[in-house]
Structures are given as C-alpha cells and as structure tokens.
Write a protein that holds these residues in place. Structure first.
Motif, short mmCIF file in Angstrom:
data_model
loop_
_atom_site.label_atom_id
_atom_site.label_comp_id
_atom_site.label_asym_id
_atom_site.label_seq_id
_atom_site.Cartn_x
_atom_site.Cartn_y
_atom_site.Cartn_z
N VAL A 46 0.87 -1.17 0.00
CA VAL A 46 0.00 0.00 0.00
C VAL A 46 0.90 1.22 0.00
N GLU A 47 0.33 2.38 -0.26
CA GLU A 47 1.16 3.58 -0.34
C GLU A 47 1.70 3.99 1.02
N ARG A 48 0.85 3.85 2.05
CA ARG A 48 1.26 4.37 3.35
C ARG A 48 0.60 3.57 4.46
N VAL A 49 1.40 3.24 5.48
CA VAL A 49 0.88 2.64 6.71
C VAL A 49 1.34 3.52 7.86
N GLU A 50 0.39 3.93 8.69
CA GLU A 50 0.71 4.86 9.77
C GLU A 50 0.18 4.33 11.09
N VAL A 67 -3.33 3.40 3.58
CA VAL A 67 -3.76 4.21 2.43
C VAL A 67 -3.29 3.50 1.17
N PRO A 68 -4.21 3.10 0.30
CA PRO A 68 -3.81 2.35 -0.89
C PRO A 68 -3.15 3.23 -1.94
N GLN A 69 -2.41 2.60 -2.82
CA GLN A 69 -1.79 3.31 -3.92
C GLN A 69 -2.86 3.74 -4.93
N THR A 97 -5.40 -8.62 6.01
CA THR A 97 -6.79 -8.38 5.61
C THR A 97 -7.03 -6.91 5.33
N CYS A 98 -6.53 -6.03 6.19
CA CYS A 98 -6.74 -4.60 5.99
C CYS A 98 -6.02 -4.11 4.74
N ARG A 99 -4.84 -4.63 4.49
CA ARG A 99 -4.13 -4.26 3.27
C ARG A 99 -4.93 -4.69 2.02
N GLU A 100 -5.39 -5.93 2.04
CA GLU A 100 -6.14 -6.43 0.89
C GLU A 100 -7.43 -5.65 0.68
N SER A 107 -10.30 2.44 -0.74
CA SER A 107 -10.57 3.22 0.47
C SER A 107 -9.40 3.11 1.42
N ALA A 108 -9.09 4.19 2.11
CA ALA A 108 -8.19 4.08 3.25
C ALA A 108 -8.89 3.23 4.32
N VAL A 109 -8.13 2.46 5.06
CA VAL A 109 -8.67 1.59 6.10
C VAL A 109 -8.02 1.95 7.43
#
Length: 310
Positions: A46-50, A67-69, A97-100, A107-109
């Motif tokens: 994904v683009e970003r994990v915070e 946040v997905p790409q 699961t959240c990444r997928e 959508s951002a998760v």
C-alpha cells in the motif's frame, strides 16, 4: 458443496485446537496461542501505513491507517474492527486483511485496536469502536481522508461490532455511514442453530466451546437479554441502517445467525448484498494467501465498498 480442499492442510495444522477447552483456558493463554500470525505470501503493498493513537474520551486506543496506492488526493475511509471473539486478535493479526481490503476498495482503512474482554467487557469494546468512528469523522484532515465518505467493516466479533456501530450511528445522530461490511458476523448467542449442530465441533476452526467462552468473556455479568447491541439479531428495529454487505461461510457455526441478520436487514428495507460462500470455513477472509478461492470474496467486498464510497 464440499469443503474447499485448500483448507485440509490448514485444519490439520489447527487440529490441536479442536480439543481445547476454551471455557477453561485463561484469556492470556488464548492470546499467547492465537495472536501470533504466520507470515504467508508476500506483503500486499500500500502507499502508506501509519501507526496512530486515537485520543478518545478518557482513554487512548491504538489504530493503524492503510492508504492504498492510486487512491486520488483524498480517499474515503473504512474503519475496520478485527475478529477474535472480543477476546483475542490484534492489529497485527488482521494486517494482511486490511491491506487487501484497502487495495480492493480504493478506500483508506483505519484498523482499530479496541480494548478486549474480559478485562474490558461489554459495552467497552463497542464504545471504543463507536468513539473511533466519531473521532475519525471529525478528523478527516488529520488522517488525510474524506470523512464525508465513511464505512465500517469487520469479521466475526468485529463484524458484530461493525453492525452495532452502524446501529449506534443511526440512533445517536451519526456519523453518517455509506456502508457496513459484515464478514461472517456474530449476531446472536444461540448455540442451538443447525449451523452450530453441523459445524460447531471444532473441526472447522471455530467451535461451540470457543463461542461459549467468547460470549461469557464479552458479556461478563450482563445477561444477553440486557445487551441488545451485543446480540444484534435481537434488535427490534433495523430500519434506516446503512446499506450492507453480509458474507457468511458454509462450514461455519455462525452461518445461520449471519444469514438471519442479512434477512432481517432486507426485511427492514435495508439494501443488502448477501452471499454464503460455498466450501468456506470461519476465518477464510484472512486465509487468502493459502486459499485462492477466498480472493473472489475479498474482491466482492472491496467492489461494494468502492461503489458505496464513490
């Protein structure tokens, strides 16, 4: 349909759990056994994990934002509540699961690390999830999301929490939700359904012993009759709730109560995409790296979120 053969080696590896006395096993021991996810397959990029700490009233709750790409300037937001019987499960157990789901939906998760029972019994886990939604709706700029396009999602006990949060959002004046994604949700404390009789022996990962223990830990001293936002199937009025996706599994003790909740939503006039996944067991949504046929269900859930949040 027969059990999907991809589950056979998984269930063989999990066979020791089938004979576990869940009601006699301390929650700390359950967490030690269950909260160590194995790394299987490549990490979904994904683009970003915070890593976040949500400042909720009177307490802080950990969370993780994905946040997905290719999401555009300001993506919508789906809050995700992990499964685990309200007792086990972590942000890490549901990382894949959240990444997928982020990639499938665009959508951002925001995965919410709500407090767990029995240390935090009903309604405290639900309070954390609801208050996280309220906080997210008021802090879209902080998260870098469009907080006018919101959904909730969860699997198993997390699906129960998502359903209950949707009810509270309706009854407490918002935040407005565009969708609720309920993946084999817990909706009732009835262990006498046909799906419990057929699938509750523990041979299909989740069993009756585990669910009895989870309900006892979650409710604590509260009778189920006095916990209408726990046994959500017993809610007298489901009208006016956010549109829903309800996915259940054929070989799951929770199948019948999940199907019944979908039917109740439809009867109340809620728009619902409901499907029972053939050949699948409880937990399959988190097993896609080992069970290729699970991918189609992640894609379906993601497409429904994408449509609702467009």
């Amino acid at each position: 349909m027969p059990l999907n053969p991809a589950f056979l080696p998984i269930l063989e590896a999990m066979a020791p759990l089938a004979g576990l006395d869940w009601e006699a096993t301390p929650p700390a021991s359950l967490r030690a056994m269950m909260d160590n996810p194995l790394a299987v397959g490549d990490v979904v990029p994904v683009e970003r994990v915070e890593e976040l700490t949500l400042p909720l009233p009177g307490r802080d709750v950990p969370a993780r934002l994905y946040v997905p790409q290719g999401h555009g300037a300001v993506p919508p937001l789906t809050l995700y509540f992990h499964g685990g019987g309200w007792v086990i499960g972590t942000l890490d157990t549901h990382d894949a699961t959240c990444r997928e789901l982020a990639v499938a939906s665009g959508s951002a998760v925001l995965s919410v690390g709500y407090r767990l029972a029995p240390e935090a019994a009903y309604p405290l886990p639900l309070d954390d999830c609801h208050d996280a939604l309220v906080w997210a709706a008021a802090n879209g700029e902080v998260l870098g999301v469009d907080a006018t396009r919101l959904a909730v999602a969860g699997d198993s006990a997390g699906g129960n929490l998502a359903a209950a949060v949707a009810i509270r959002a309706r009854d407490e004046g918002g935040p407005a939700l565009r969708h609720q994604l309920l993946i084999y949700p817990v909706t009732d404390a009835d262990f006498a359904t046909p799906s419990y009789a057929a699938n509750g022996g523990g041979g299909y990962f989740l069993g009756t012993s585990a669910m009895r223990a989870f309900w006892a830990h979650y409710l604590g001293e509260t009778p189920v009759e006095q916990a209408p936002l726990a046994a959500v199937l017993r809610q007298p009025d489901l009208a006016g709730l956010a549109p829903a996706t309800v996915i259940t599994a054929e070989f799951d003790p929770l199948r019948d109560e999940g199907n019944a909740y979908a039917d109740r939503l439809v009867a109340a006039g809620v728009s619902v995409d409901h499907a029972q996944a053939p050949g699948m067991i409880h937990g399959f949504f988190s097993m896609s790296a080992m069970v290729p046929d699970a991918q189609q269900w992640i894609a379906r859930a993601g497409a429904n979120l994408a449509s609702a949040l467009a």
